[in-house]
Design a protein around this motif. Structure first.
Motif, PDB file in Angstrom:
ATOM      1  N   HIS A   1       0.847  -1.201   0.000  1.00 18.55           N
ATOM      2  CA  HIS A   1       0.000   0.000   0.000  1.00 18.55           C
ATOM      3  C   HIS A   1       0.887   1.258   0.000  1.00 18.55           C
ATOM      4  O   HIS A   1       0.661   2.191  -0.775  1.00 18.55           O
ATOM      5  CB  HIS A   1      -0.923  -0.035   1.223  1.00 18.55           C
ATOM      6  N   GLU A   2       1.915   1.245   0.846  1.00 17.00           N
ATOM      7  CA  GLU A   2       2.804   2.412   0.934  1.00 17.00           C
ATOM      8  C   GLU A   2       3.587   2.613  -0.359  1.00 17.00           C
ATOM      9  O   GLU A   2       3.833   3.745  -0.781  1.00 17.00           O
ATOM     10  CB  GLU A   2       3.764   2.269   2.121  1.00 17.00           C
TER      11      GLU A   2
ATOM     12  N   HIS B   1       1.626   4.633  -2.742  1.00 18.37           N
ATOM     13  CA  HIS B   1       1.745   6.088  -2.546  1.00 18.37           C
ATOM     14  C   HIS B   1       3.004   6.616  -3.233  1.00 18.37           C
ATOM     15  O   HIS B   1       2.981   7.663  -3.873  1.00 18.37           O
ATOM     16  CB  HIS B   1       1.837   6.407  -1.046  1.00 18.37           C
TER      17      HIS B   1
ATOM     18  N   GLU C   1      -6.076   7.203  -0.922  1.00 21.68           N
ATOM     19  CA  GLU C   1      -5.852   5.989  -0.130  1.00 21.68           C
ATOM     20  C   GLU C   1      -6.483   4.772  -0.814  1.00 21.68           C
ATOM     21  O   GLU C   1      -5.912   3.677  -0.790  1.00 21.68           O
ATOM     22  CB  GLU C   1      -6.420   6.156   1.282  1.00 21.68           C
TER      23      GLU C   1
ATOM     24  N   HIS D   1      -9.159   7.959   5.461  1.00 26.28           N
ATOM     25  CA  HIS D   1      -9.021   6.658   4.797  1.00 26.28           C
ATOM     26  C   HIS D   1     -10.414   6.070   4.566  1.00 26.28           C
ATOM     27  O   HIS D   1     -11.339   6.378   5.313  1.00 26.28           O
ATOM     28  CB  HIS D   1      -8.211   5.695   5.674  1.00 26.28           C
TER      29      HIS D   1
HETATM   30 ZN   LIG Z   1      -2.018   5.232   2.749  1.00 28.01          ZN
END
Ligand SMILES: [Zn+2]
Length: 419
Positions: free
Chosen positions: A277-278, A281, A355, A400
């Motif tokens: 997930h990171e 980003h 997100e 989120h």
């Molecule tokens: Zn995030």
């Protein structure tokens, strides 16, 4: 054209740039996961866990809203009555009312008063966190963190205040233009400098020990086209049970940071889902886009403050002759506070969209929706998140997607890919 005319033109241009940037770079068209999947996910969560997190959120809510209400009230009281300008005068008095003393000490005094009136609510929040076992740092650790964050804000605030009022003195007619450029530069600088300079004030970082998990994370980052230099572990357990991870730095300095709490609580597959997930980003340059919209917003805010601040009625309420005086700083704080509260839902919406895109990236990168869903359940359990929060609270402040939305997204992904 007069400086005022140029300011109006600049504000229009900055607003257009902000809207175009947000329209093009925020992933708006991302339909939410089907509500039926969300409700099914909610039904699959242990009823006891859902009840306990709702009880916890209800216990936190009064402190949160009271802090917002009292903070707003005090900002308006200081900004829209002569009280604030008197406070600035008082702070500058030991230095003969010198403008720099008024600017720095007066400005910091106004911010400190606003912080102090909300301090009881911050303590209330900490008491609730401790009661539910989420905070582990105790009152002394909490106080030390609070003082550290005051110190960091005071240093940054003093530099910004001195810079701002120096520019006003050097260029009484065009300060808003330099101020706008300065505010935008400050946003960019803080977003790159803060992680490097400020993180170590609060946490210690050690490289993750060599092993299969570390190798897998490094390899996944490389496969994703977002190579990282290192995987670091932050000693977050000193103050919290909450779990988290993030990617910071750019290019050759990019690193993955994982909370030690995450490693302790989650399975390797779940840690991988969080890091994926990171990486999403990082890959979509969400920090850069956030910095750009933040910089445009800050520049627009300075110009808007200049224009609003030259309004006669507001100046009369604040008991000042010109918005350019340090004594008018409380008026600026009041306007910024109102703008922040009004724009919160829009900021939360943009954050949720970004997100959700990072979640989709994680699902595609790991190809493991089961681990992703397990991670969401675990996150909600540990952080005591309401899995399906009240709609109004979600719309106003959720940064989120909700837990049931994220679980439902994993289920929809599993269906689509036949996993
Ligand atoms: Zn995030």
């Amino acid at each position: 054209m007069t400086p005022r005319g140029w300011a109006v033109l600049s504000l229009v241009a900055l607003t257009v740039a902000l809207v175009v940037t947000a329209a093009l770079l925020i992933p708006w068209h991302r339909p939410p996961a089907p509500r039926a999947d969300q409700l099914a996910a909610l039904g699959d969560l242990p009823a006891e866990q859902v009840a306990r997190s709702r009880e916890f959120r209800s216990a936190l809510r009064p402190a949160g809203w009271a802090a917002i209400a009292i903070g707003l009230l005090v900002a308006l009281l200081l900004g829209l009555t002569p009280l604030g300008s008197r406070l600035v005068e008082l702070a500058g008095r030991p230095f003969g009312g010198h403008w720099a003393a008024q600017a720095v000490l007066g400005g910091l005094a106004v911010v400190l008063v606003a912080d102090l009136v909300t301090l009881p609510f911050a303590a209330w929040r900490q008491a609730v966190l401790t009661r539910y076992g989420l905070s582990t740092n105790g009152w002394s650790g909490w106080t030390v963190d609070l003082l550290k964050s005051y110190a960091v804000s005071a240093v940054i605030g003093a530099v910004a205040l001195l810079g701002f009022y120096t520019v006003i003195r050097l260029s009484p007619r065009w300060w808003w233009a330099f101020g706008a450029a300065g505010a935008a530069t400050l946003v960019v600088l803080l977003s790159f400098v803060l992680p490097v300079l400020v993180e170590p004030v609060f946490n210690r970082f050690t490289p993750m020990e060599q092993g299969p998990l570390r190798a897998q994370l490094m390899q996944m980052a490389a496969r994703d086209g977002v190579p990282v230099r290192d995987v670091l572990v932050a000693d977050a357990s000193r103050r919290t049970r909450a779990v988290n991870a993030y990617v910071s730095g750019l290019g050759p300095t990019r690193r993955v940071v994982v909370y030690d709490t995450l490693l302790r609580e989650a399975t390797p597959a779940e840690v991988t889902a969080v890091v994926a997930h990171e990486l999403g980003h990082a890959k979509d340059r969400d920090v850069a886009v956030g910095t750009l919209t933040g910089a445009l917003g800050a520049a627009a805010a300075v110009v808007a403050l200049y224009l609003l601040g030259s309004s006669g009625p507001l100046l009369r309420l604040a008991g000042v002759d010109s918005v350019a005086q340090p004594r008018a700083f409380p008026l600026l704080v009041a306007l910024v506070t109102v703008a922040g509260l009004v724009s919160a839902p829009a900021q939360a919406l943009m954050s949720r969209r970004v997100e959700a895109r990072a979640d989709a990236h994680a699902l595609a990168l790991t190809g493991d929706p089961a681990a992703f869903e397990a991670m969401q359940r675990r996150l909600a359990g540990i952080n005591l998140a309401d899995p399906d929060p009240p709609r109004w609270e979600y719309l106003y402040s959720a940064t989120h997607p909700s837990t049931v939305e994220r679980m439902a997204a994993a289920r929809a992904h599993a269906r689509e890919t036949g996993r």
